[in-house]
Design an enzyme around this catalytic site. Structure first.
Site, short mmCIF file in Angstrom:
data_model
loop_
_atom_site.label_atom_id
_atom_site.label_comp_id
_atom_site.label_asym_id
_atom_site.label_seq_id
_atom_site.Cartn_x
_atom_site.Cartn_y
_atom_site.Cartn_z
N GLN A 142 -4.44 4.90 -5.66
CA GLN A 142 -3.00 4.80 -5.47
C GLN A 142 -2.20 5.59 -6.50
O GLN A 142 -1.00 5.75 -6.35
CB GLN A 142 -2.56 3.32 -5.52
N CYS A 192 -0.38 -15.29 8.83
CA CYS A 192 -0.34 -16.64 9.38
C CYS A 192 -1.60 -16.87 10.21
O CYS A 192 -1.86 -16.14 11.15
CB CYS A 192 0.91 -16.80 10.24
C1 LIG Z 1 -6.56 0.90 -4.48
C2 LIG Z 1 -7.37 1.38 -3.31
N1 LIG Z 1 -8.67 1.62 -3.46
C3 LIG Z 1 -9.43 2.05 -2.45
C4 LIG Z 1 -8.92 2.24 -1.20
C5 LIG Z 1 -9.83 2.69 -0.09
O1 LIG Z 1 -9.66 4.05 0.17
P1 LIG Z 1 -10.18 4.68 1.55
O2 LIG Z 1 -9.32 4.14 2.62
O3 LIG Z 1 -9.99 6.17 1.36
O4 LIG Z 1 -11.61 4.32 1.68
C6 LIG Z 1 -7.55 2.00 -0.98
C7 LIG Z 1 -6.96 2.15 0.37
O5 LIG Z 1 -6.23 1.32 0.85
C8 LIG Z 1 -6.75 1.56 -2.07
O6 LIG Z 1 -5.46 1.29 -1.92
#
Ligand SMILES: Cc1ncc(COP(=O)(O)O)c(C=O)c1O
Length: 378
Positions: free
Chosen positions: A177, A321
């Protein structure tokens, strides 16, 4: 559609899409082939590797292409755990990690490794004193995310690194992120392994990278021919590798641009002027990603807030929910957020294509929603 869910995924940047086109139509060779088409593809992959390395401040040889954030995390965690099995069997992580970190850790637990889960404070920041306490002479890896996907809270990775270095323990950070949103330099952070997820920075889904510091050995998860210097078998995904490289180059050009942070701040102050103390900002108000606002609408469920906003506005809620029971986000739970507050959480994540007009439209909807709540309009 007003898209405020860039932490879920981003659209592909048009310049990224353009960079991919020659490798779809003309330069389709296999990088392992010695003829000209093969060599063109190989050069493109290596150029892309260099673009990623430049953004992270490392050398090209330290970048491994993967299928995304999940694979990079799996490789960093399981790969080092398997390599260092003789040295130790203890890994330290945190309670607010993405499932792409927590699940490989759980998998290792089943194989006899022991995992410590560091608690976080009410802003979602790791308690550093707990890290010192958790270290043992069997600890081989610490894995703590750089920025949280739900709240945007940024962890003190440099401080964590100092402790890891003192104990001779490897440090991995899931920067899925963070890369592209804030400066991410591996030496400044002091990490040994770092995860990049392409679809969070305007490259396609299904491509990512893992930074592996020179000298660190990571057992491959995919065995086969000697691709990626023998660390990950499989013919290179030239088109997507090129895309990730270009996306990193563009991200580097945008890092000094504060427009997104200003727009996010503008959105937050707009919400504050409508709701005053009836909203709560989840996560650290200072150490956070410039595009993320995790807001609890007090007295509401997040999903009701999204319904009220309308189907043409995309954001997400960590609560769900099930059979009439509201389950709240595990991240907010780990932060000790009261259930009443956590159930009203909505994550807005803005991106490069978000406009002020879009934010104004969302604020108008909220103003109307608030008036309805107060019975001022029907
Ligand atoms: C903090 C974090 N790590 C790992 C991932 C996984 O990445 P990917 O969807 O490329 O496998 C995400 C995706 O949502 C993420 O937000």
């Amino acid at each position: 559609m007003i898209y405020l869910d860039y932490n879920a995924t981003t659209p592909i940047d048009p310049q990224v899409a353009e960079a991919m086109i020659p490798y779809i139509y003309e330069s389709f060779g296999n990088p392992s082939s010695s003829h000209q088409l093969g060599q063109t593809a190989k050069n493109a992959v290596e150029h892309a590797r260099g673009q990623i390395a430049r953004l992270l401040g490392c050398s090209r040889e330290e970048i491994l292409f993967t299928s995304g954030g999940s694979e990079s995390n799996n490789m960093a965690i399981k790969g080092t755990a398997y390599t260092l099995r003789q040295k130790g069997d203890h890994i330290i992580t945190s309670t607010i990690e993405h499932p792409a970190v927590l699940t490989p850790c759980k998998h290792l637990e089943k194989q006899g490794y022991s995992i410590s889960y560091l608690p976080v404070d009410e802003n979602g920041i790791i308690q550093i004193s707990e890290l010192e306490k958790a270290m043992t002479d069997r600890t081989i890896l610490v894995t703590v995310m750089l920025a949280n996907n739900e709240t945007g809270t940024i962890q003190p990775i440099q401080e964590i690194s100092r402790i890891c270095r003192k104990h001779g323990v490897l440090l991995h950070t899931d920067a899925s992120q963070a890369v592209g949103k804030i400066p991410v330099l591996v030496d400044e952070l002091g990490v040994d392994l770092l995860t990049v997820a392409g679809h969070k920075l305007y490259a396609p889904k299904g491509i990512g990278a893992l930074y592996i510091r020179k000298g660190v050995n990571v057992e491959p998860l995919i065995h086969g021919a000697g691709h990626e210097s023998g660390r990950r078998a499989g013919t290179e995904n030239v088109i997507f590798d090129v895309a990730l490289g270009k996306a990193c180059e563009i991200a580097g050009e945008h890092l000094k641009d504060h427009t997104l942070k200003e727009l996010t701040d503008y959105f937050y102050s707009g919400l504050k002027s409508i709701f005053h103390d009836q909203i709560h900002l989840n996560g650290d108000p200072v150490n956070k990603l410039p595009n993320t606002l995790n807001i609890s609408f007090l007295g509401h469920n997040g999903s009701d807030v999204l319904d009220m906003l309308g189907k043409d506005i995309a954001a997400s809620t960590g609560s769900a929910c099930h059979s009439g029971l509201i389950s709240v986000s595990p991240v907010l739970n780990a932060m000790g957020t009261p259930h009443e507050t956590a159930r009203g959480a909505v994550r807005f994540s803005l991106g490069r294509m978000t406009t002020k007009e879009e934010i104004n439209t969302v604020l108008e909807r909220f103003a109307l929603f608030h008036k309805r709540q107060k019975g001022e309009v029907l």
